[in-house]
Design an enzyme around this catalytic site. Structure first.
Site, PDB file in Angstrom:
ATOM      1  N   SER A 134     -11.711   6.754   2.962  1.00  0.00           N
ATOM      2  CA  SER A 134     -12.051   5.330   2.880  1.00  0.00           C
ATOM      3  C   SER A 134     -13.569   5.183   2.808  1.00  0.00           C
ATOM      4  O   SER A 134     -14.192   5.698   1.877  1.00  0.00           O
ATOM      5  CB  SER A 134     -11.443   4.577   4.063  1.00  0.00           C
ATOM      6  OG  SER A 134     -11.447   3.202   3.839  1.00  0.00           O
ATOM      7  N   ASP A 176      -2.654   0.564  -2.333  1.00  0.00           N
ATOM      8  CA  ASP A 176      -3.695   0.482  -1.316  1.00  0.00           C
ATOM      9  C   ASP A 176      -4.291  -0.923  -1.273  1.00  0.00           C
ATOM     10  O   ASP A 176      -4.736  -1.454  -2.286  1.00  0.00           O
ATOM     11  CB  ASP A 176      -4.795   1.500  -1.626  1.00  0.00           C
ATOM     12  CG  ASP A 176      -5.676   1.796  -0.427  1.00  0.00           C
ATOM     13  OD1 ASP A 176      -5.949   0.871   0.349  1.00  0.00           O
ATOM     14  OD2 ASP A 176      -6.087   2.954  -0.271  1.00  0.00           O
ATOM     15  N   HIS A 224      -2.990   2.505   1.803  1.00  0.00           N
ATOM     16  CA  HIS A 224      -4.188   3.106   2.381  1.00  0.00           C
ATOM     17  C   HIS A 224      -3.876   4.178   3.405  1.00  0.00           C
ATOM     18  O   HIS A 224      -4.586   5.167   3.525  1.00  0.00           O
ATOM     19  CB  HIS A 224      -5.034   2.001   3.024  1.00  0.00           C
ATOM     20  CG  HIS A 224      -6.455   2.370   3.244  1.00  0.00           C
ATOM     21  ND1 HIS A 224      -7.328   2.636   2.214  1.00  0.00           N
ATOM     22  CD2 HIS A 224      -7.188   2.514   4.384  1.00  0.00           C
ATOM     23  CE1 HIS A 224      -8.521   2.917   2.703  1.00  0.00           C
ATOM     24  NE2 HIS A 224      -8.461   2.852   4.024  1.00  0.00           N
TER      25      HIS A 224
END
Length: 686
Positions: free
Chosen positions: A538, A623, A658
């Protein structure tokens, strides 16, 4: 390394992007359309290439997965906690991938009552997540949220715990969490904007009425803020929290009068951060007011909540970060951080006792856990270290006796924590700042430059990566790897200033800290550039992208998981999730100064003609945090520019978001894939 199989090449479609008299050219902007079949075909082609390129070590990857899975106790359950007369437990059963939620009335000897079996609920779904369990005060109903896509967009429902029937139509686009008023009839919940996924509205539902009749209670009009709703631990107040990176505002309502009007606790003032906890006839406030960079504790009477009524309880300290508090009837528990290390302080309200729990390690993590009961002398906290599996501990705050309720079992006859060593070392960054590194390795490690090292970091949002134990990680340590965490600026490991030194117009400190940590590990002969690997996910994937643009020669391979790499384009698009709420973290590129600074480090914008290390990039089609097209575009651009023969792989999970796969053990497959990638680069295949 020559490859006979040719990687897919994304077609180029020139897109010109202009801002502040600056022009950027984006050949892969067209990938920003998940409804375009050509986009899906490209992602599938990359996945097929990934499968071909990793086929040589697939058997090893499977054995790694089985090895990791074998260390985990399949037939397991959480430590029970008591709330409102019931003991709540989460169980796992052998051969099943999802949790089972149960409760027992009054005592643990009482018959078990099934709340949810997620294994049954997940049938027919590639992805499944249950969140936000909220039991009514009379213990007869439970609200919960379900996501079957992986986009963190939850459908809210209410179930009777007496009959198992559903009480209302499913409500889409929620955060998944809800809060009961004390009348057992009124439920408050938060709804997300369908496009940006920003939580911006609070609704009130009356049991027995259609959800279409739910009353809108609160709207957050500022698109840099999100909202949440919850109840104070004292059960007296319903609380609406409005939050942004730098500013908070709360609204309160007596939970006995849910049809009343919420009143603002303290109006938002840009830069004023605070959180509130209720006790007796006061609110206790953790805040940065009056320049308290590391936060201080204040209090105010519950009917005089404005800032001018707040009085100091615990003063600000330059060398100690006040992270949180837990309130009990007789005790105040304070979670702090000093010199990077967790501290738990216990203080009687009457002032008769004030002490710290003793910890004697430099690579440990300690934290308070589930403490929902108010009138108790028992504090529950967790402890683990890089060499020590996690424990759940009950601590009697009166007698100061501790009871270890559960220690994480590592089902490996060869595992002994004494076989491993951990240490904390300090590298010096380019501006002279000392940056800590926590590491763990198998005993007998020799600093001769030949050890493979996996260096991990995150470095954003003030989120601290504490040194923690991982049974999965043993698959690297037992094969000679050193695992290290670089506590770079942008996290809060060394206090609030450590965070502020790695954000906005100082963001590059995060990257230079990581690079200097890498150089230090090489200089001190823990490893060499032939054996150094980097990992981040991330915002940590942004770190990886920036670092390999600046210093690719330091690493043999890197893994960027769901990486945020197209910083400028994303932060200019206020229609996609998270953007507007991130301005205080990265800056608003509509401002020329922030635009120029972002562009100077954005990994996608700074890909250049040079040799790069071996690279594995992962993403999820659904995501919600980092859109799939960022890593996809980055991979395509890297392919066109890199001058080396090193492998570049992009893997897209077409059924997740995610957080990756949802099943308990399915997520291990992704760990096994990453570890196999690293171990293959070290020519370790058993």
């Amino acid at each position: 390394m020559k490859h006979t199989v040719q990687p897919p090449k994304a077609k180029k479609v020139l897109k010109t992007l202009s801002m502040h008299d600056d022009v950027r050219h984006d050949d892969y902007f067209w990938l920003n359309d998940r409804e375009n079949q050509e986009v899906i075909e490209y992602l599938n082609a990359e996945n097929e290439y990934y499968e071909v390129m990793t086929s040589k070590y697939k058997d090893f990857e499977h054995s790694l997965f089985n090895e990791m899975k074998a260390r985990i106790k399949e037939d397991d359950e959480s430590v029970p906690y008591k709330y409102n007369g019931y003991w709540y437990i989460v169980k796992y059963e052998t051969g099943k991938d999802y949790p089972i939620y149960v409760r027992k009335k009054d005592t643990l000897d009482h018959p078990e009552e099934l709340l949810f079996d997620c294994n049954v609920m997940a049938q027919g779904h590639d992805y499944f997540k249950l969140v936000g369990l909220s039991v009514s005060p009379d213990n007869t109903m439970i609200a919960f949220g379900i996501d079957t896509v992986g986009r963190r967009n939850y459908t809210l429902q209410i179930k009777s715990l007496l009959t198992d029937e559903m009480y209302l139509d499913a409500i889409p686009n929620t955060t998944g969490s809800a809060t009961w008023a004390n009348d057992n009839k009124t439920l408050f919940y938060t709804v997300k904007d369908e496009k940006t996924l920003r939580s911006d509205k609070v609704f009130k539902h009356k049991l027995g009425s259609a959800s279409t009749n739910d009353l809108l209670v609160f709207v957050e009009d500022d698109d840099t803020f999100g909202v949440a709703v919850y109840k104070s631990k004292s059960k007296k107040y319903l609380i609406i929290a409005c939050y942004s990176t730098l500013t908070n505002e709360y609204h309160i309502l007596n939970a006995n009068t849910p049809d009343g009007e919420f009143s603002v606790f303290q109006e938002r003032i840009r830069g004023l951060e605070y959180s509130i906890s209720h006790y007796d006839d006061h609110f206790y406030i953790v805040t940065n007011a009056d320049g308290a960079v590391n936060f201080k504790l204040m209090k105010t009477q519950e009917n005089l909540t404005q800032f001018n009524h707040w009085t100091e309880v615990l003063p600000h300290r330059d060398d100690v970060l006040l992270e949180d508090i837990d309130i009990f009837k007789e005790f105040l528990v304070i979670s702090e951080r000093a010199n990077g290390l967790n501290q738990i302080r216990i203080k009687r309200w009457d002032g008769s006792d004030d002490y710290y729990l003793p910890f004697d390690n430099e690579t440990y993590t300690a934290f308070t856990t589930t403490n929902v009961e108010f009138d108790t002398n028992i504090l529950r906290y967790g402890y683990n270290a890089m060499t020590t599996p996690s424990s759940s501990i009950d601590f009697n705050m009166v007698t100061k006796e501790k009871t270890i309720l559960k220690e994480q079992e590592v089902l490996d006859p060869n595992f002994h924590k004494d076989n491993y060593e951990s240490e904390r070392i300090w590298a010096t960054s380019t501006d002279g700042v000392k940056v800590p590194i926590s590491m763990v390795y198998k005993k007998g490690m020799i600093k001769d430059g030949t050890n493979p090292v996996l260096l991990y970091a995150y470095g954003s949002y003030g989120h601290t990566i504490d040194p923690y134990f991982s049974s999965i990680r043993l698959s690297l340590l037992d094969r000679g790897f050193i695992y290290a965490i670089a506590h770079v600026r942008g996290g809060e490991y060394l206090g609030r200033r450590w965070y502020e030194g790695g954000k906005l117009l100082q963001k590059k400190n995060t990257f230079t800290d990581f690079i200097e940590c890498s150089k230090y590990l090489i200089a001190e002969k823990y490893t060499s550039s032939k054996h150094l690997y980097a990992l981040g996910g991330s915002a940590g994937g942004l770190l990886i992208g920036a670092v390999i643009n600046e210093a690719p020669e330091l690493y043999n391979g890197v893994i960027a998981a769901v990486p945020f790499v197209d910083v400028v384009t994303t932060m200019l698009d206020n229609t996609i999730p998270l953007t507007t709420g991130e301005y205080d973290e990265w800056g608003n590129p509509n401002d020329p100064a922030y635009y120029a600074y972002m562009k100077s480090y954005s990994p996608y914008d700074n890909v250049k003609k040079q040799a790069y290390p071996h690279i594995l990039i992962t993403t999820g089609l659904h995501d919600s945090q980092v859109q799939y097209w960022e890593p996809a575009k980055w991979a395509a651009k890297l392919r066109m520019n890199k001058t080396d023969d090193n492998v570049l792989l992009l893997k897209t999970n077409m059924n997740a978001g995610h957080g990756g796969a949802s099943g308990r053990f399915e997520a291990l497959r992704e760990d096994a894939e990453e570890y196999a990638f690293l171990l293959d680069l070290e020519n370790i295949t058993v």
